[in-house]
Motif scaffolding. Structure first.
Motif, PDB file in Angstrom:
ATOM      1  N   LEU A 104       0.868  -1.179   0.000  1.00 49.16           N
ATOM      2  CA  LEU A 104       0.000   0.000   0.000  1.00 49.16           C
ATOM      3  C   LEU A 104       0.909   1.235   0.000  1.00 49.16           C
ATOM      4  O   LEU A 104       1.101   1.893   1.020  1.00 49.16           O
ATOM      5  CB  LEU A 104      -0.919  -0.021   1.223  1.00 49.16           C
ATOM      6  CG  LEU A 104      -1.906  -1.198   1.265  1.00 49.16           C
ATOM      7  CD1 LEU A 104      -2.508  -1.362   2.647  1.00 49.16           C
ATOM      8  CD2 LEU A 104      -3.016  -1.006   0.219  1.00 49.16           C
ATOM      9  N   PRO A 105       1.487   1.556  -1.154  1.00 48.13           N
ATOM     10  CA  PRO A 105       2.554   2.563  -1.207  1.00 48.13           C
ATOM     11  C   PRO A 105       2.104   3.983  -0.896  1.00 48.13           C
ATOM     12  O   PRO A 105       2.936   4.824  -0.527  1.00 48.13           O
ATOM     13  CB  PRO A 105       3.060   2.455  -2.648  1.00 48.13           C
ATOM     14  CG  PRO A 105       1.906   1.900  -3.415  1.00 48.13           C
ATOM     15  CD  PRO A 105       1.204   0.970  -2.475  1.00 48.13           C
ATOM     16  N   ALA A 106       0.819   4.285  -1.050  1.00 47.02           N
ATOM     17  CA  ALA A 106       0.355   5.644  -0.764  1.00 47.02           C
ATOM     18  C   ALA A 106       0.404   5.945   0.733  1.00 47.02           C
ATOM     19  O   ALA A 106       0.302   7.112   1.133  1.00 47.02           O
ATOM     20  CB  ALA A 106      -1.061   5.847  -1.297  1.00 47.02           C
ATOM     21  N   ILE A 107       0.548   4.905   1.560  1.00 51.40           N
ATOM     22  CA  ILE A 107       0.663   5.118   3.004  1.00 51.40           C
ATOM     23  C   ILE A 107       2.132   5.219   3.384  1.00 51.40           C
ATOM     24  O   ILE A 107       2.598   6.252   3.845  1.00 51.40           O
ATOM     25  CB  ILE A 107      -0.057   4.006   3.780  1.00 51.40           C
ATOM     26  CG1 ILE A 107      -1.558   4.053   3.446  1.00 51.40           C
ATOM     27  CG2 ILE A 107       0.168   4.160   5.289  1.00 51.40           C
ATOM     28  CD1 ILE A 107      -2.386   3.018   4.137  1.00 51.40           C
ATOM     29  N   ASP A 108       2.912   4.150   3.176  1.00 51.93           N
ATOM     30  CA  ASP A 108       4.365   4.206   3.371  1.00 51.93           C
ATOM     31  C   ASP A 108       4.978   2.903   2.876  1.00 51.93           C
ATOM     32  O   ASP A 108       4.267   2.010   2.399  1.00 51.93           O
ATOM     33  CB  ASP A 108       4.750   4.480   4.840  1.00 51.93           C
ATOM     34  CG  ASP A 108       4.189   3.455   5.811  1.00 51.93           C
ATOM     35  OD1 ASP A 108       4.218   2.244   5.488  1.00 51.93           O
ATOM     36  OD2 ASP A 108       3.722   3.843   6.893  1.00 51.93           O
ATOM     37  N   ASP A 109       6.294   2.789   3.007  1.00 53.12           N
ATOM     38  CA  ASP A 109       7.014   1.622   2.491  1.00 53.12           C
ATOM     39  C   ASP A 109       6.765   0.360   3.303  1.00 53.12           C
ATOM     40  O   ASP A 109       7.053  -0.749   2.834  1.00 53.12           O
ATOM     41  CB  ASP A 109       8.523   1.895   2.468  1.00 53.12           C
ATOM     42  CG  ASP A 109       8.941   2.791   1.313  1.00 53.12           C
ATOM     43  OD1 ASP A 109       8.101   3.036   0.431  1.00 53.12           O
ATOM     44  OD2 ASP A 109      10.097   3.241   1.318  1.00 53.12           O
ATOM     45  N   LYS A 132      -8.491   5.943   4.061  1.00 54.93           N
ATOM     46  CA  LYS A 132      -7.253   6.480   3.496  1.00 54.93           C
ATOM     47  C   LYS A 132      -6.983   5.777   2.173  1.00 54.93           C
ATOM     48  O   LYS A 132      -7.244   4.581   2.035  1.00 54.93           O
ATOM     49  CB  LYS A 132      -6.058   6.215   4.423  1.00 54.93           C
ATOM     50  CG  LYS A 132      -5.991   7.071   5.675  1.00 54.93           C
ATOM     51  CD  LYS A 132      -4.691   6.734   6.422  1.00 54.93           C
ATOM     52  CE  LYS A 132      -4.561   7.537   7.693  1.00 54.93           C
ATOM     53  NZ  LYS A 132      -3.309   7.188   8.436  1.00 54.93           N
ATOM     54  N   ARG A 133      -6.458   6.517   1.215  1.00 45.10           N
ATOM     55  CA  ARG A 133      -6.025   5.896  -0.028  1.00 45.10           C
ATOM     56  C   ARG A 133      -4.765   5.076   0.227  1.00 45.10           C
ATOM     57  O   ARG A 133      -3.793   5.573   0.780  1.00 45.10           O
ATOM     58  CB  ARG A 133      -5.721   6.954  -1.083  1.00 45.10           C
ATOM     59  CG  ARG A 133      -6.945   7.745  -1.546  1.00 45.10           C
ATOM     60  CD  ARG A 133      -7.817   6.923  -2.454  1.00 45.10           C
ATOM     61  NE  ARG A 133      -8.897   7.736  -3.001  1.00 45.10           N
ATOM     62  CZ  ARG A 133     -10.149   7.337  -3.099  1.00 45.10           C
ATOM     63  NH1 ARG A 133     -10.491   6.118  -2.670  1.00 45.10           N
ATOM     64  NH2 ARG A 133     -11.058   8.119  -3.615  1.00 45.10           N
ATOM     65  N   GLY A 134      -4.803   3.804  -0.192  1.00 45.16           N
ATOM     66  CA  GLY A 134      -3.636   2.950  -0.033  1.00 45.16           C
ATOM     67  C   GLY A 134      -2.768   2.906  -1.267  1.00 45.16           C
ATOM     68  O   GLY A 134      -1.581   2.591  -1.189  1.00 45.16           O
TER      69      GLY A 134
END
Length: 325
Positions: A104-109, A132-134
């Motif tokens: 889910l790169p839109a949140i973090d690595d 939240k967008r993931g």
């Protein structure tokens, strides 16, 4: 036989289970695949004792296709537990080496959908919840969708072939994502490991080729009438290792260090062959397993993604090591 009216009423009743208070399915037009519902902090699963709750402190991610999420004819969606992964394992998961996890790169690595823990949720339980967008851009959308499809659509290799393939765990994937190692850097250039069967999966022995599919532009390209000769010094080096051959690790170290395109060209093929050799079961392995592969060994080939035709792609299966181990 039930009358058509009864069948229609029964189907209508089924579709309305889990709908809103007025019997209609909520419209989730603002949601899409990969969105994270941050306040859904537990999921129910059936165990041998009873229904039990699994904690999801990071929320859950929608894994249903976006078209199913937004359609009012679909009453339910599927979600997966969201987890955090640290260290080298997060690097492996981001590169697709751990099919259990979808990034889910839109949140973090470090944030992933854990596709091992999945539940069905009514849309009426989702509408109005914070989200939240993931995933963000088109490439991330494709990658997430492919990760979900891959988890539930992997090829089942014959039992007697599995011991051959799962040796790739030790030969390759344990070094993936380790930027400080030569093997890790070489594996970062590999998109997929695939198995090609030349004589079909009907019965053993199987004619198997290990394909190393490499990112475009990594393997030097030569025309058919321009193929270079194997340099003598490289030939001598390749055949002076343990038992007359070099290990994948040794070849990766030389491949990572060289800038000579001719060396790179031949080292990639040698690396593929060394990986294939590492798949051979030991002499103590059951005879039915050792005889499962034609000729007692896998052949191998390294090729650029640009050179893998669709017809050949259809004849091959992706190797997912964590599924085999």
């Amino acid at each position: 036989m039930r009358a058509p009216a009864q069948i229609e009423r029964g189907a209508k009743a089924l579709t309305e289970v889990g709908a809103g208070l007025d019997g209609t399915v909520p419209h989730l037009e603002e949601f899409r695949q990969g969105d994270v519902l941050v306040d859904l902090t537990q999921l129910s699963v059936l165990t041998d004792h009873d229904w039990e709750s699994i904690a999801t402190p990071c929320g859950v991610a929608l894994i249903s296709q976006t078209c199913d999420v937004v359609q009012k004819t679909r009453t339910y969606v599927q979600v997966a537990r969201v987890v955090k992964i640290d260290g080298d394992r997060s690097g492996l998961a981001r590169k697709g080496k751990m099919p259990r996890y979808a990034h889910l790169p839109a949140i973090d690595d470090q944030t992933f959908a854990d596709l091992e823990v999945v539940a069905t949720v009514a849309k009426s339980a989702i509408v109005g919840r914070p989200m939240k967008r993931g995933i963000g851009n088109d490439e991330q959308v494709r990658d997430f969708s492919e990760a979900v499809a891959r988890k539930f659509g992997r090829f089942a290799f014959p039992d007697e072939v599995v011991p051959w393939i799962n040796k790739l765990e030790n030969a390759a994937y344990k070094s993936a994502g380790k930027q400080g190692s030569a093997m890790g850097r070489v594996l970062d250039d590999i998109l997929e490991l695939r198995i090609e069967v030349g004589n079909g999966w009907d019965e053993a022995p199987y004619e198997l080729t290990l394909l190393i599919v490499v990112k475009s532009g990594i393997i030097p390209v030569y025309g058919d009438d321009e193929l270079p000769d194997l340099p003598g010094a490289l030939q001598n080096w390749l055949h002076t290792g343990t038992n007359g051959c070099r290990t994948p690790q040794q070849i990766a170290e030389r491949l990572s260090a060289t800038t000579d395109p001719v060396e790179k060209y031949f080292l990639w093929d040698s690396f593929a062959e060394a990986l294939a050799d590492s798949c051979t079961p030991s002499e103590s392995t059951d005879l039915s397993i050792r005889n499962a592969v034609l000729g007692g060994a896998l052949t191998a080939e390294a090729l650029s993604a640009d050179d893998l035709s669709y017809a050949r792609y259809r004849r091959t299966e992706r190797v997912d090591v964590d599924h085999l181990c």
